[in-house]
Scaffold this active site. Structure first.
Site, PDB file in Angstrom:
ATOM      1  N   LEU A   1       0.841  -1.201   0.000  1.00 35.54           N
ATOM      2  CA  LEU A   1       0.000   0.000   0.000  1.00 35.54           C
ATOM      3  C   LEU A   1       0.870   1.244   0.000  1.00 35.54           C
ATOM      4  CD1 LEU A   1      -2.818  -0.672   2.604  1.00 35.54           C
ATOM      5  CD2 LEU A   1      -3.118  -0.228   0.205  1.00 35.54           C
ATOM      6  N   GLY A   2       0.757   2.041  -1.021  1.00 37.22           N
ATOM      7  CA  GLY A   2       1.541   3.278  -1.080  1.00 37.22           C
ATOM      8  C   GLY A   2       0.885   4.356  -0.245  1.00 37.22           C
ATOM      9  N   ILE A   3       1.678   5.344   0.152  1.00 45.35           N
ATOM     10  CA  ILE A   3       1.140   6.450   0.955  1.00 45.35           C
ATOM     11  C   ILE A   3       0.118   7.244   0.145  1.00 45.35           C
ATOM     12  CG2 ILE A   3       3.050   8.074   0.446  1.00 45.35           C
ATOM     13  CD1 ILE A   3       1.631   7.829   3.945  1.00 45.35           C
TER      14      ILE A   3
ATOM     15  N   LYS B   1      -3.352   3.517  -4.457  1.00 44.62           N
ATOM     16  CA  LYS B   1      -3.486   2.925  -5.777  1.00 44.62           C
ATOM     17  C   LYS B   1      -4.973   2.983  -6.109  1.00 44.62           C
ATOM     18  CE  LYS B   1      -2.342  -1.649  -7.547  1.00 44.62           C
ATOM     19  NZ  LYS B   1      -1.811  -2.943  -7.106  1.00 44.62           N
TER      20      LYS B   1
ATOM     21  N   LYS C   1      -9.903   3.681  -4.191  1.00 45.03           N
ATOM     22  CA  LYS C   1      -8.553   4.103  -3.809  1.00 45.03           C
ATOM     23  C   LYS C   1      -8.246   3.506  -2.441  1.00 45.03           C
ATOM     24  CE  LYS C   1      -5.540   8.145  -3.644  1.00 45.03           C
ATOM     25  NZ  LYS C   1      -5.394   9.584  -3.906  1.00 45.03           N
TER      26      LYS C   1
ATOM     27  N   CYS D   1     -16.549   6.449 -11.013  1.00 43.25           N
ATOM     28  CA  CYS D   1     -15.552   6.021 -11.998  1.00 43.25           C
ATOM     29  C   CYS D   1     -15.531   7.015 -13.160  1.00 43.25           C
ATOM     30  CB  CYS D   1     -15.909   4.626 -12.498  1.00 43.25           C
ATOM     31  SG  CYS D   1     -14.668   3.953 -13.592  1.00 43.25           S
ATOM     32  N   LEU D   2     -14.356   7.590 -13.402  1.00 43.15           N
ATOM     33  CA  LEU D   2     -14.220   8.546 -14.508  1.00 43.15           C
ATOM     34  C   LEU D   2     -13.629   7.813 -15.705  1.00 43.15           C
ATOM     35  CD1 LEU D   2     -12.882  11.669 -12.551  1.00 43.15           C
ATOM     36  CD2 LEU D   2     -15.230  11.111 -13.114  1.00 43.15           C
TER      37      LEU D   2
ATOM     38  N   ASP E   1      -1.878  20.167  -6.359  1.00 40.92           N
ATOM     39  CA  ASP E   1      -1.350  19.236  -7.359  1.00 40.92           C
ATOM     40  C   ASP E   1      -2.230  19.271  -8.605  1.00 40.92           C
ATOM     41  OD1 ASP E   1       0.674  17.472  -8.133  1.00 40.92           O
ATOM     42  OD2 ASP E   1      -0.454  15.702  -7.514  1.00 40.92           O
TER      43      ASP E   1
END
Length: 329
Positions: free
Chosen positions: A1-3, A6, A22, A69-70, A115
């Protein structure tokens, strides 16, 4: 699990409806992201959060964020893939209005996204009437007076000058990003670029900090001076002089987008021709994001008096010698 999490495509077994999921490792930063995104998701131009769950994944506590969902793909991919149909100035204006609405909503509730970049702007579907939405609140921060933004987290091609220096920055960071996106929309390439294929070279850093960019022909020959001035007001290097989101949304080019001329732009062709480079730019940005989020505490820019620049030392030495010689006479 990334910070930063995903994103997976999932579907409701009962209705077959698609969603985006996510996964974030549960920590204060992740909870802050979810809270700010949840607060902002009432806006029609921000991806909607449907539900949030706490769970365990591989023995670790995590947060599962279910979002709409895009399916329509990224902003610039859509322009790139449009075939022979020219992309017009009016379309650019309409797109900027959509992005502006997302930023306006965020800033009105004291949130800076920090961002804003093309990869985080996705369409709801492939249909012509699809809605453009802002995603990824991994670096969003509350901008109340007691909490001015002090952490640089940025993507090279969309990084505001003050993020590169030790000054504090706030919502004007998002405004600068709007300027860069608007510039690319109108010509197909970014205003600041690295000559060496590096994500962020010293030369590019200087150009960003000094606000050095041009409006070269032929791409800019048909674009009005009014529009160029709007970009200049967004790309001002001094954050306090930069246009606010209210000023941006009240600008005739944004407010009266239906009256903007349908001037054909070079954008689609340039993006197609530079397709390989564009992909590289995105990869560079992604990898640079991982390495460039440094705490401001670690950024110490010396005062010019304290700098040990060999060139400066040489000049000072020479100046002292000249002074001494003058005194001797």
């Amino acid at each position: 699990l990334g910070i930063n999490g995903k994103v997976l495509r999932i579907f409701d077994k009962r209705t077959q409806q698609k969603f985006a999921l996510k996964m974030l490792q549960d920590c204060p930063k992740a909870r802050r992201e979810v809270e700010l995104h949840w607060r902002a998701s009432q806006c029609p131009h921000i991806v909607d959060i449907v539900d949030v769950y706490e769970n365990l994944y591989a023995g670790r506590k995590c947060l599962l964020i279910v979002m709409e969902c895009l399916d329509g793909g990224e902003l610039f991919s859509r322009i790139q893939d449009r075939g022979d149909q020219a992309f017009t100035e009016r379309e650019a204006s309409e797109i900027m209005k959509s992005i502006g609405e997302a930023i306006q909503y965020l800033h009105s509730i004291n949130i800076a996204h920090r961002d804003v970049k093309p990869e985080n702007l996705l369409y709801t579907s492939k249909r012509p009437n699809a809605i453009l939405k802002l995603t990824d609140f991994g670096f969003a921060k509350e901008t109340t007076s007691h909490n001015s933004l002090t952490t640089p987290c940025y993507t090279p091609y969309y990084v505001a000058p003050e993020v590169l220096g030790p000054e504090k920055y706030d919502k004007s960071c998002d405004m600068w990003s709007l300027g860069v996106i608007m510039y690319i929309l109108l010509c197909g390439y970014p205003p600041f670029y690295s000559n060496h294929g590096l994500a962020i070279s010293p030369g590019m850093k200087t150009r960003i900090r000094m606000g050095q960019y041009e409006f070269p022909n032929p791409e800019w020959s048909e674009v009005s001076e009014e529009v160029k001035m709007l970009i200049r007001n967004l790309l001002k290097t001094e954050p306090t002089q930069r246009m606010t989101i209210t000023e941006f949304m009240n600008h005739p080019w944004i407010m009266q987008s239906t009256k903007v001329p349908q001037t054909p732009l070079h954008t689609s062709r340039v993006l197609k021709e530079d397709k390989e480079r564009w992909e590289d730019v995105k990869e560079e940005m992604t990898s640079a994001l991982a390495t460039m989020r440094v705490d401001y505490e670690q950024i110490k820019i010396k005062k010019i008096e304290d700098a040990s620049n060999p060139l400066l030392l040489k000049r000072r030495k020479k100046a002292r010698a000249v002074e001494a010689a003058a005194l001797a006479h």
